[in-house]
Design a protein around this motif. Structure first.
Motif, mmCIF file in Angstrom:
data_model
loop_
_atom_site.group_PDB
_atom_site.id
_atom_site.type_symbol
_atom_site.label_atom_id
_atom_site.label_comp_id
_atom_site.label_asym_id
_atom_site.label_seq_id
_atom_site.Cartn_x
_atom_site.Cartn_y
_atom_site.Cartn_z
ATOM 1 N N THR A 1 -0.288 -4.606 9.914
ATOM 2 C CA THR A 1 0.634 -3.972 8.977
ATOM 3 C C THR A 1 2.035 -4.508 9.219
ATOM 4 O OG1 THR A 1 -0.700 -1.955 9.108
ATOM 5 C CG2 THR A 1 1.456 -1.763 8.072
ATOM 6 N N SER A 2 2.799 -4.686 8.145
ATOM 7 C CA SER A 2 4.190 -5.109 8.271
ATOM 8 C C SER A 2 5.043 -4.328 7.282
ATOM 9 C CB SER A 2 4.326 -6.616 8.027
ATOM 10 O OG SER A 2 5.664 -7.040 8.271
ATOM 11 N N TRP A 3 6.358 -4.314 7.535
ATOM 12 C CA TRP A 3 7.278 -3.504 6.739
ATOM 13 C C TRP A 3 8.560 -4.271 6.433
ATOM 14 C CZ3 TRP A 3 4.574 -1.897 10.988
ATOM 15 C CH2 TRP A 3 3.690 -0.817 10.822
ATOM 16 N N SER A 4 9.238 -3.855 5.377
ATOM 17 C CA SER A 4 10.575 -4.359 5.074
ATOM 18 C C SER A 4 11.313 -3.308 4.265
ATOM 19 C CB SER A 4 10.511 -5.675 4.290
ATOM 20 O OG SER A 4 11.815 -6.180 4.047
ATOM 21 N N SER A 5 12.637 -3.347 4.348
ATOM 22 C CA SER A 5 13.476 -2.397 3.615
ATOM 23 C C SER A 5 13.441 -2.709 2.122
ATOM 24 C CB SER A 5 14.914 -2.483 4.130
ATOM 25 O OG SER A 5 15.377 -3.827 4.061
ATOM 26 N N LEU A 6 13.990 -1.792 1.309
ATOM 27 C CA LEU A 6 14.121 -2.007 -0.125
ATOM 28 C C LEU A 6 15.339 -2.888 -0.389
ATOM 29 C CD1 LEU A 6 13.546 1.660 -1.418
ATOM 30 C CD2 LEU A 6 11.848 -0.030 -0.676
ATOM 31 N N ASN A 7 15.251 -3.743 -1.401
ATOM 32 C CA ASN A 7 16.344 -4.675 -1.677
ATOM 33 C C ASN A 7 17.462 -4.002 -2.464
ATOM 34 O OD1 ASN A 7 17.807 -6.995 -3.135
ATOM 35 N ND2 ASN A 7 16.524 -8.061 -1.656
ATOM 36 N N GLU A 8 18.703 -4.211 -2.010
ATOM 37 C CA GLU A 8 19.877 -3.564 -2.631
ATOM 38 C C GLU A 8 20.470 -4.347 -3.789
ATOM 39 O OE1 GLU A 8 22.705 -2.508 0.821
ATOM 40 O OE2 GLU A 8 21.365 -4.098 1.547
ATOM 41 N N GLY A 9 20.001 -5.572 -4.034
ATOM 42 C CA GLY A 9 20.652 -6.432 -5.011
ATOM 43 C C GLY A 9 21.590 -7.404 -4.308
ATOM 44 N N LEU A 10 22.511 -8.015 -5.054
ATOM 45 C CA LEU A 10 23.401 -9.029 -4.496
ATOM 46 C C LEU A 10 24.843 -8.532 -4.453
ATOM 47 C CD1 LEU A 10 21.986 -12.197 -6.311
ATOM 48 C CD2 LEU A 10 21.570 -11.465 -3.956
ATOM 49 N N VAL B 1 0.800 -1.226 0.000
ATOM 50 C CA VAL B 1 0.000 0.000 0.000
ATOM 51 C C VAL B 1 0.832 1.276 0.000
ATOM 52 C CG1 VAL B 1 -1.989 -1.099 1.082
ATOM 53 C CG2 VAL B 1 -0.230 -0.042 2.533
ATOM 54 N N ASP B 2 2.130 1.191 0.388
ATOM 55 C CA ASP B 2 2.904 2.429 0.477
ATOM 56 C C ASP B 2 4.389 2.123 0.549
ATOM 57 O OD1 ASP B 2 3.303 5.158 0.546
ATOM 58 O OD2 ASP B 2 2.159 5.506 2.386
ATOM 59 N N VAL B 3 5.195 3.154 0.354
ATOM 60 C CA VAL B 3 6.638 3.123 0.569
ATOM 61 C C VAL B 3 6.972 4.388 1.342
ATOM 62 C CG1 VAL B 3 8.910 3.026 -0.510
ATOM 63 C CG2 VAL B 3 6.975 1.898 -1.613
ATOM 64 N N ARG B 4 7.566 4.236 2.531
ATOM 65 C CA ARG B 4 7.803 5.394 3.404
ATOM 66 C C ARG B 4 9.120 5.247 4.148
ATOM 67 N NH1 ARG B 4 3.305 6.645 7.533
ATOM 68 N NH2 ARG B 4 2.966 4.389 7.751
ATOM 69 N N PRO B 5 9.725 6.352 4.590
ATOM 70 C CA PRO B 5 10.920 6.266 5.431
ATOM 71 C C PRO B 5 10.599 5.619 6.775
ATOM 72 C CG PRO B 5 10.669 8.476 4.511
ATOM 73 C CD PRO B 5 9.378 7.760 4.266
ATOM 74 N N ALA B 6 11.583 4.940 7.364
ATOM 75 C CA ALA B 6 11.372 4.217 8.617
ATOM 76 C C ALA B 6 10.986 5.150 9.763
ATOM 77 C CB ALA B 6 12.625 3.429 8.979
ATOM 78 N N PRO C 1 16.750 5.043 10.679
ATOM 79 C CA PRO C 1 15.573 5.917 10.519
ATOM 80 C C PRO C 1 15.365 6.482 9.122
ATOM 81 C CG PRO C 1 16.670 6.385 12.599
ATOM 82 C CD PRO C 1 17.555 5.434 11.861
ATOM 83 N N SER C 2 16.434 6.733 8.369
ATOM 84 C CA SER C 2 16.285 7.372 7.064
ATOM 85 C C SER C 2 15.944 6.395 5.937
ATOM 86 C CB SER C 2 17.566 8.123 6.688
ATOM 87 O OG SER C 2 17.847 9.141 7.627
ATOM 88 N N MET C 3 16.099 5.107 6.173
ATOM 89 C CA MET C 3 15.870 4.123 5.116
ATOM 90 C C MET C 3 14.391 4.017 4.766
ATOM 91 S SD MET C 3 18.472 1.061 6.194
ATOM 92 C CE MET C 3 20.232 1.353 6.379
ATOM 93 N N TRP C 4 14.114 3.763 3.488
ATOM 94 C CA TRP C 4 12.737 3.629 3.023
ATOM 95 C C TRP C 4 12.280 2.182 3.164
ATOM 96 C CZ3 TRP C 4 9.598 7.373 0.207
ATOM 97 C CH2 TRP C 4 10.140 8.666 0.231
ATOM 98 N N LEU C 5 10.984 2.037 3.464
ATOM 99 C CA LEU C 5 10.401 0.720 3.709
ATOM 100 C C LEU C 5 9.177 0.490 2.843
ATOM 101 C CD1 LEU C 5 10.311 0.792 7.639
ATOM 102 C CD2 LEU C 5 12.152 -0.108 6.196
ATOM 103 N N GLU D 1 13.418 6.307 15.937
ATOM 104 C CA GLU D 1 14.127 7.486 16.387
ATOM 105 C C GLU D 1 15.587 7.466 15.950
ATOM 106 O OE1 GLU D 1 13.047 5.076 18.387
ATOM 107 O OE2 GLU D 1 11.126 5.775 19.214
ATOM 108 N N ARG D 2 16.178 8.645 15.761
ATOM 109 C CA ARG D 2 17.606 8.721 15.455
ATOM 110 C C ARG D 2 18.379 8.097 16.619
ATOM 111 N NH1 ARG D 2 21.121 11.197 12.071
ATOM 112 N NH2 ARG D 2 23.142 11.919 12.874
#
Length: 474
Positions: free
Chosen positions: A176-185, A80-85, A161-165, A92-93
């Motif tokens: 609701t659940s979240w996960s980070s964006l995949n960076e590749g291998l 449903v969305d992509v948002r910063p953590a 905190p700054s990473m997008w989920l 929190e920082r």
């Protein structure tokens, strides 16, 4: 005297002998060229017998496990969305999430330390790896499992905190659940690498990829991730280490709104290229979808179904539907499998990551029969893949209603790991996974197969036995 028809074959055909738990007998028969079907069986550990009897006699167990399975298979999973953590989780920082059960810096493995160092550099909380390590060692950063915030992270699973989920919803159970964006291998943060190329990629993901994906997802949402998982199993993926079909189907859903997003043509082209070239693009959506499935089974008194399997590179931990938030842990085993380049077994770190949530929900290693090509990546052979899925039915409470295995006549994947069945049979859940380098900064060294330590399940069984009505001690 007439020979019964069913026995006549014994005189004209080669015998096939079934054995259980008697290794020397099986070996002796094989030495005589007899075909042997050997069941994987062993008696439960002596220390667990009393707990096993109490749990097996718990009148709540059958109905509780049936309810857990029903909730797991009914759970939805919509992107449903992509948002910063910091926005999605209120992170929190100075607080970082990580994969697996709770962990302190002093006990952190090489890849976990590398990922935490990288997160410090990415967040601008340190200028050098040495400064980052000193700050982490002095306790300036709070470490918390992703699972404690209903999130999941592959490999080291570090979220700052700054990473997008990615944000996924289960409307059936209002979760609701979240996960980070995949960076590749390769050399990526989740495998413990933190060089300049890793940090630069993370900054690009934050400034370009995340905002573009947010626009695309909001325009296309809701995207039915559960339906994609069901379809990818029909197309040769198993949802943990093979996500080729799933990634392409996800990109098909996102592409129309991604190419019309508000951004430069160069940024959009690079985002499309990066996503399309990443065979694990879908993994970071399959994981929170599986987390939503297992979350639906939490908090059911008397249920022996496993709701979490997670590793932090030092410990392997599980949680169950009937024991709430309690973790049951043991030393993480080191995967065995295939290695990249010149890497070998001595380079591999013990098992790490929240991605075993896929097996917990009935896919991944439990669905290897749907993806026989996976053995080229993690080791083993096609008969092993088929045998693994068939064996997992012995330790699960039922079959998934949406996730099916074509080669098994579209039988539902084995779903709902039963702690009592694991201890009773001695069969451990099969996980296929990536392998991180033991030394911080190395990155990925291979992929392979691993099982949890048995003590996680015996500990959980003892706790479940103690919760049986009328029980005062175990």
């Amino acid at each position: 005297m007439a020979v019964h028809h069913d026995l006549r074959g014994l005189l004209t055909e080669d015998p096939v002998v079934a054995t259980a738990g008697v290794g020397p007998l099986s070996d002796a028969l094989r030495d005589q060229a007899v075909v042997v079907g050997e069941a994987q069986w062993q008696p439960p550990p002596d220390a667990s017998v009393d707990s096993l009897l109490r749990v097996m006699a718990d009148r709540r167990r059958a109905d509780a496990n049936a309810l857990a399975l029903q909730r797991m298979t009914a759970a939805g999973a919509d992107l449903v969305d992509v948002r910063p953590a910091h926005e999605a989780l209120g992170l929190e920082r100075g607080t970082f999430l990580h994969a697996g059960p709770p962990l302190e810096w002093e006990r952190a493995s090489g890849p976990m330390r590398g990922a935490l160092i990288g997160a410090m550099l990415f967040e601008g909380m340190a200028d050098t790896p040495e400064e980052a390590e000193a700050a982490l060692a002095s306790g300036q950063v709070v470490l918390e499992p992703c699972h404690h915030r209903d999130a999941v992270g592959p490999m080291a699973g570090v979220v700052s905190p700054s990473m997008w989920l990615y944000e996924l919803r289960d409307e059936v159970h209002d979760h609701t659940s979240w996960s980070s964006l995949n960076e590749g291998l390769g050399k990526v943060l989740r495998y413990g690498a933190y060089g300049p190329e890793v940090i630069d990629r993370l900054h690009w993901m934050n400034s370009v990829l995340g905002p573009l994906l947010q626009q695309a997802v909001r325009a296309a949402a809701p995207i039915d991730v559960k339906a994609i998982i069901a379809q990818m199993l029909q197309m040769g993926d198993e949802g943990h280490n093979r996500n080729r079909a799933g990634s392409l189907m996800l990109l098909r859903e996102l592409l129309p709104s991604l190419i019309t997003a508000d951004g430069s043509s160069a940024d959009i082209a690079e985002a499309v290229r990066f996503s399309g070239a990443n065979e694990h693009f879908f993994l970071n959506l399959g994981m929170p979808a599986c987390k939503l499935s297992t979350m639906a089974a939490e908090g059911i008194p008397g249920s022996t179904v496993v709701t979490t399997m997670a590793r932090n590179g030092t410990d392997f931990g599980i949680r169950t539907a009937g024991t709430g938030a309690a973790w049951f842990t043991g030393p993480a085993n080191t995967p065995e499998g295939l290695f990249l380049g010149a890497y070998g077994p001595d380079d591999a770190n013990p098992d790490i990551g929240d991605s075993a949530i896929t097996e917990t929900a009935g896919i991944g290693g439990f669905a290897m029969a749907a993806a026989p090509a996976i053995v080229k990546f993690v080791g083993g052979d096609v008969p092993f893949a088929l045998r693994t899925t068939r064996t997992m039915y012995e330790i699960t409470v039922g079959e998934h209603t949406a996730y099916q295995v074509p080669i098994l006549e579209f039988r539902g994947t084995p779903t709902g790991i039963d702690v009592a069945a694991v201890v009773r049979t001695g069969i451990l859940p099969q996980i296929n996974t990536g392998m991180a380098g033991r030394v911080a900064g190395t990155g990925q060294v291979g992929a392979g197969l691993v099982t949890p330590p048995a003590q996680c399940f015996t500990q959980a069984l003892d706790a479940l036995a103690g919760s049986v009505p009328g029980t005062t001690s175990v």
